[in-house]
Design a protein around this motif. Structure first.
Motif, PDB file in Angstrom:
ATOM      1  N   ASP A   9       0.859  -1.184   0.000  1.00  0.00           N
ATOM      2  CA  ASP A   9       0.000   0.000   0.000  1.00  0.00           C
ATOM      3  C   ASP A   9       0.897   1.235   0.000  1.00  0.00           C
ATOM      4  OD1 ASP A   9      -1.701   2.088   0.428  1.00  0.00           O
ATOM      5  OD2 ASP A   9      -2.574   1.308   2.287  1.00  0.00           O
ATOM      6  N   SER A  15       0.369   4.213   0.183  1.00  0.00           N
ATOM      7  CA  SER A  15      -0.006   5.339   1.054  1.00  0.00           C
ATOM      8  C   SER A  15       0.668   5.248   2.425  1.00  0.00           C
ATOM      9  CB  SER A  15      -1.530   5.386   1.230  1.00  0.00           C
ATOM     10  OG  SER A  15      -1.984   4.288   1.995  1.00  0.00           O
ATOM     11  N   GLN A  28       3.451   5.413   5.153  1.00  0.00           N
ATOM     12  CA  GLN A  28       4.641   6.244   5.282  1.00  0.00           C
ATOM     13  C   GLN A  28       5.544   5.721   6.398  1.00  0.00           C
ATOM     14  OE1 GLN A  28       5.239   8.752   3.075  1.00  0.00           O
ATOM     15  NE2 GLN A  28       3.338   8.018   2.121  1.00  0.00           N
TER      16      GLN A  28
END
Length: 496
Positions: free
Chosen positions: A136, A138, A140
């Motif tokens: 994924d 997204s 971080q």
């Protein structure tokens, strides 16, 4: 649960075998029923029989989890493994004592990352469901914690690299137990993607590849989990309250793809455990999918149409059991690559597993998503048998006709497609495109329906009518199912 006048299971309340203090050498992402009845059970046996001396620290992978309960019981829980073994009914009880604690990364992620600085830590096991190993973008590096499991693992590995990156032998053996193909290799790909995305440096990526071993594994055990209906009685019998009781079948098998050196590190063989370390797990996965899962998919729809509801009851019916055995021994096993003796031994265990008196395995539950299941589990055996013999396998061909007959629904609802068995409705559940297709063809003749299904390349990835004689034979079986019933078709297959 009714309150009993007993204390909660803790070390001071239990006088059986418990592992004494030992270093935390295993980190496990996942604290659910399966891992506790499988990986933790095997480690517990290793500790007792080989001096493995390892505690397991658990990490719950999602926010709602069992951490508080596990810690309240000091990691202890009672495991029951039940079923048939060598023709005998078995009910084994063991209090598992290898778990030290369970961490909740959503309350204190630093506590999880701090485990990376433990020099004794060597193994990481995980089972975060089929959807767990996913990249994924997204996620971080600064997330606390990152949402995906591979991202959390990358954060964890980076902390390890920071602490021990200059030392040889401080990486991990990572045992992926998720039910996807090449689970270990897919996990490694995700981790390397995060290392690159987060610009953690080439030295870190090289350390991941050089010092860490990502093992693809095959896991095989049905775990039924907390026995809600029996819990009070079990607690009375044990004399303590255990809110983490776990149950599973007695059969278990774990195939780990890795170097032979792992056999010394993980002495499963010495402990007499059903764990195989091999350089290629794929033939064993094929064996499980084609024999165990393929047997399920081949007979359950016909057995349901014949009036059965539970797998165990099917094994008490001579015709259905013989139909299943003919499918396995005469049509599936000849298409597989492992030695015949190994395949037949596994097949014999399948029959015992299906007879398990402790598991009510509903045929309708197994029927979910039968289209993709038939393609993955049964179609390779059909094509393999044709290639080997030049003939159609009668039971497998009939199973395709059972599939079509089962999916002959009459009414499409939000819950699924409604079929009829002896005047009673049942629910057919599959992808919406499958349900729409069968509803659109609900009034077809057997011939037209057999043709429509066989030629549906969206379902099968190819046109099955091109297999010599297959469509005509499926049509014949379908007409006989409609005329005589599925049970008589099974009986006919045994005579062919």
């Amino acid at each position: 649960m009714k309150k009993l006048s007993y204390q909660t299971l803790r070390e001071q309340n239990y006088d059986g075998y418990l592992l004494p203090e030992a270093p935390e050498r295993v980190l496990q992402f996942g604290e659910g029923n399966f891992l506790r009845a499988f990986v933790d059970y095997f480690i517990d046996i290793l500790n007792e029989k080989t001096g493995f001396q390892s505690k397991v620290v658990l990490c719950q992978p999602i926010a709602p989890g069992l951490a508080d309960l596990i810690n309240e019981q000091e990691g202890l829980y009672t495991l029951y493994l039940r079923g048939f073994q060598n023709g005998q009914k078995v009910n084994q009880k063991r209090v598992i004592s290898c778990v030290s604690r369970c961490l909740n990364p959503y309350k204190d992620y630093e506590e999880v990352l701090a485990c990376a600085e433990n020099p004794d830590l060597r193994y990481i096991a995980c089972n975060t469901t089929e959807a767990g190993i996913v990249y994924d973008p997204s996620c971080q590096f600064t997330d606390s914690p990152a949402s995906s499991y591979p991202a959390k693992l990358t954060q964890f590995l980076y902390r390890r690299f920071q602490k021990f990156g200059t030392e040889t032998g401080k990486g991990f053996v990572i045992l992926a137990c998720e039910l996807i193909d090449n689970n270990g290799k897919e996990l490694e790909k995700c981790v390397l993607n995060y290392a690159a995305q987060w610009n953690l440096g080439e030295d870190f990526s090289n350390w991941i590849r050089r010092e860490n071993l990502f093992c693809s594994t095959l896991v095989d055990r049905i775990v039924t989990g907390y026995p809600r209906a029996e819990a009070d009685e079990i607690n009375k019998e044990n004399g303590y309250i255990d809110q983490l009781i776990d149950t599973g079948e007695i059969f278990g098998f774990w195939v780990i793809e890795g170097p032979q050196s792992l056999k010394k590190e993980l002495p499963f063989e010495e402990a007499g455990l059903p764990v195989l370390i091999t350089d290629d797990h794929k033939p064993y996965k094929q064996r499980k999918v084609r024999i165990l899962n393929g047997a399920h998919t081949s007979f359950v729809l016909g057995a349901y149409l014949a009036g059965q509801d539970i797998v165990r009851d099917c094994m008490e019916d001579e015709v259905i059991q013989k139909f299943m055995n003919k499918t396995i021994y005469e049509e599936i096993i000849p298409t597989l690559t492992l030695p015949k003796e190994e395949l037949e031994e596994f097949a014999a265990s399948v029959t015992e597993r299906f007879r398990n008196p402790f598991i009510d395995h509903a045929l309708l539950s197994i029927s979910l998503n039968s289209t993709s299941k038939w393609k993955a589990r049964v179609m390779p055996s059909l094509k393999g048998y044709l290639k080997e013999t030049g003939k159609l396998p009668s039971c497998i061909t009939a199973s395709f006709a059972f599939y079509i007959a089962f999916f002959r629904g009459e009414k499409l609802t939000e819950d699924g497609l409604v079929g009829m068995r002896n005047g009673t409705e049942y629910m057919i559940k599959d992808d919406q495109a499958v349900l729409d297709f069968f509803f659109a063809h609900r009034n077809d003749s057997a011939k037209d329906l057999a043709h429509a299904v066989c030629t549906n390349e969206q379902f099968w990835g190819e046109d099955l009518s091109k297999l010599d004689g297959f469509e005509a034979e499926v049509c014949r079986y379908l007409e006989e199912i409609e005329e005589k019933g599925a049970y008589e078709v099974m009986r006919e297959c045994l005579a062919s």
